[in-house]
Scaffold this active site. Sequence first.
Site, mmCIF file in Angstrom:
data_model
loop_
_atom_site.group_PDB
_atom_site.id
_atom_site.type_symbol
_atom_site.label_atom_id
_atom_site.label_comp_id
_atom_site.label_asym_id
_atom_site.label_seq_id
_atom_site.Cartn_x
_atom_site.Cartn_y
_atom_site.Cartn_z
ATOM 1 N N ASN A 95 0.861 -1.187 0.000
ATOM 2 C CA ASN A 95 0.000 0.000 0.000
ATOM 3 C C ASN A 95 0.896 1.236 0.000
ATOM 4 O O ASN A 95 1.464 1.588 1.019
ATOM 5 C CB ASN A 95 -0.881 -0.051 1.261
ATOM 6 C CG ASN A 95 -1.801 1.147 1.367
ATOM 7 O OD1 ASN A 95 -1.934 1.923 0.419
ATOM 8 N ND2 ASN A 95 -2.440 1.307 2.510
ATOM 9 N N LYS B 46 0.260 4.479 -0.630
ATOM 10 C CA LYS B 46 -0.279 5.796 -0.240
ATOM 11 C C LYS B 46 0.155 6.874 -1.257
ATOM 12 O O LYS B 46 0.105 6.592 -2.446
ATOM 13 C CB LYS B 46 0.133 6.115 1.195
ATOM 14 C CG LYS B 46 -0.229 4.930 2.102
ATOM 15 C CD LYS B 46 -0.076 5.153 3.544
ATOM 16 C CE LYS B 46 -0.409 3.871 4.257
ATOM 17 N NZ LYS B 46 -0.278 3.957 5.687
ATOM 18 N N HIS C 189 -9.688 1.843 4.825
ATOM 19 C CA HIS C 189 -8.392 2.015 5.503
ATOM 20 C C HIS C 189 -8.580 3.016 6.649
ATOM 21 O O HIS C 189 -9.349 3.969 6.538
ATOM 22 C CB HIS C 189 -7.350 2.518 4.504
ATOM 23 C CG HIS C 189 -5.959 2.474 5.050
ATOM 24 N ND1 HIS C 189 -5.473 3.451 5.894
ATOM 25 C CD2 HIS C 189 -4.964 1.570 4.911
ATOM 26 C CE1 HIS C 189 -4.226 3.142 6.231
ATOM 27 N NE2 HIS C 189 -3.894 2.004 5.649
ATOM 28 N N GLU D 96 -6.936 5.421 7.621
ATOM 29 C CA GLU D 96 -6.691 6.819 7.277
ATOM 30 C C GLU D 96 -7.925 7.440 6.612
ATOM 31 O O GLU D 96 -8.184 8.629 6.755
ATOM 32 C CB GLU D 96 -5.433 6.941 6.412
ATOM 33 C CG GLU D 96 -4.189 6.788 7.289
ATOM 34 C CD GLU D 96 -2.942 6.321 6.579
ATOM 35 O OE1 GLU D 96 -2.942 6.219 5.344
ATOM 36 O OE2 GLU D 96 -1.948 6.025 7.279
ATOM 37 N N GLU E 258 -5.772 -4.386 10.604
ATOM 38 C CA GLU E 258 -4.691 -3.408 10.787
ATOM 39 C C GLU E 258 -4.940 -2.609 12.070
ATOM 40 O O GLU E 258 -5.680 -1.612 12.045
ATOM 41 C CB GLU E 258 -4.658 -2.435 9.606
ATOM 42 C CG GLU E 258 -4.307 -3.078 8.290
ATOM 43 C CD GLU E 258 -3.657 -2.066 7.348
ATOM 44 O OE1 GLU E 258 -2.550 -2.331 6.891
ATOM 45 O OE2 GLU E 258 -4.248 -1.016 7.107
ATOM 46 N N GLY F 58 2.248 2.615 10.463
ATOM 47 C CA GLY F 58 3.212 3.691 10.243
ATOM 48 C C GLY F 58 3.920 4.135 11.519
ATOM 49 O O GLY F 58 4.587 5.163 11.532
ATOM 50 N N SER G 172 3.198 -1.909 10.218
ATOM 51 C CA SER G 172 4.648 -1.974 10.422
ATOM 52 C C SER G 172 5.259 -3.345 10.099
ATOM 53 O O SER G 172 6.200 -3.776 10.772
ATOM 54 C CB SER G 172 5.006 -1.541 11.841
ATOM 55 O OG SER G 172 4.558 -0.219 12.069
HETATM 56 P P1 PGA Z 1 2.756 0.383 7.457
HETATM 57 O O1 PGA Z 1 1.315 0.734 6.781
HETATM 58 O O2 PGA Z 1 3.167 -0.961 6.959
HETATM 59 O O3 PGA Z 1 3.659 1.501 6.990
HETATM 60 O O4 PGA Z 1 2.531 0.395 8.933
HETATM 61 C C1 PGA Z 1 0.322 -0.233 6.652
HETATM 62 C C2 PGA Z 1 -0.922 0.368 6.027
HETATM 63 O O5 PGA Z 1 -1.190 1.554 6.226
HETATM 64 O O6 PGA Z 1 -1.689 -0.337 5.327
#
Ligand code: PGA
Length: 260
Positions: A29, A31, A102, A104, A174, A180, A220
Amino acid sequence: MDIKDIKKIVRDEITESIFQLQDFLLVGNWKMNKTKQEIIDFLNVIVNHDFGEKNSIIVIPSSPYLYLFEEKLRYSKIQYGVQNFYPKDEGAFGCKYAIVGHSERRNIFFECDAFTSKKIKACIENKIIPILCIGEHLEQRKNGEYKKILVDQIREDLSKVSGDELSTVIIAYEPIWAIGTGETASPEQVEETHIFLRNFLIEEYGNEIGNNIPLLYGGSVKPSNIKELALAQSVSGFLIGGASLDAQALIEMSNILDGK
Ligand code: PGA
């Protein structure tokens, strides 16, 4: 040789044979990351890499660059998808996967479960496979509320689809506190939650569908922790942000899951 060393050898051998048997789904992913040239460089590396037959690799770039994927990956087994879309019929780009719900989008754009469920429905109607993200906040993990949060999200987000339609859905667990942040859920937490979710899916949608919905873990994930996390029961693959931006890291993670 110490008994601990013997145990480690046996464990490593079992791990390798598990990895040779089980196939995983690796979803990157991206972004809003990467310029056009960085994407071309990345694609040039992965397009020439043999990912083998076992695992599936899906990369989700920002939408303006999807055409590069279409051009470069036409004859490759690597697939691609979109990070977002509006739940109306017109305008689906020729890709196969879409990330939906997601955290976000839920937290920054205030997208609620009712809207997420419309997106899931639109995906299914347009033959796009939704990757539905669910996850709890840190306080909800700490106060034990997380299971209810996850179940409520799945029930509402999938409320507009039923029967066979459910067999095309992918779910990604998640935990929001692990996205992140560099803080990964422990393999024990991932296993406990994935087993809980698997049992819930079976109870809610029956054996056949409940057992077959892929359950990814995200938050992560990186080359240094993917092996341990993959050993957690009921983990069908990973949704990876930061670490998927580096072609070599993606190759390394795929190799680890291949038991190489
Ligand atoms: P990350 O993001 O692996 O950087 O923690 C995962 C995601 O947002 O799907």
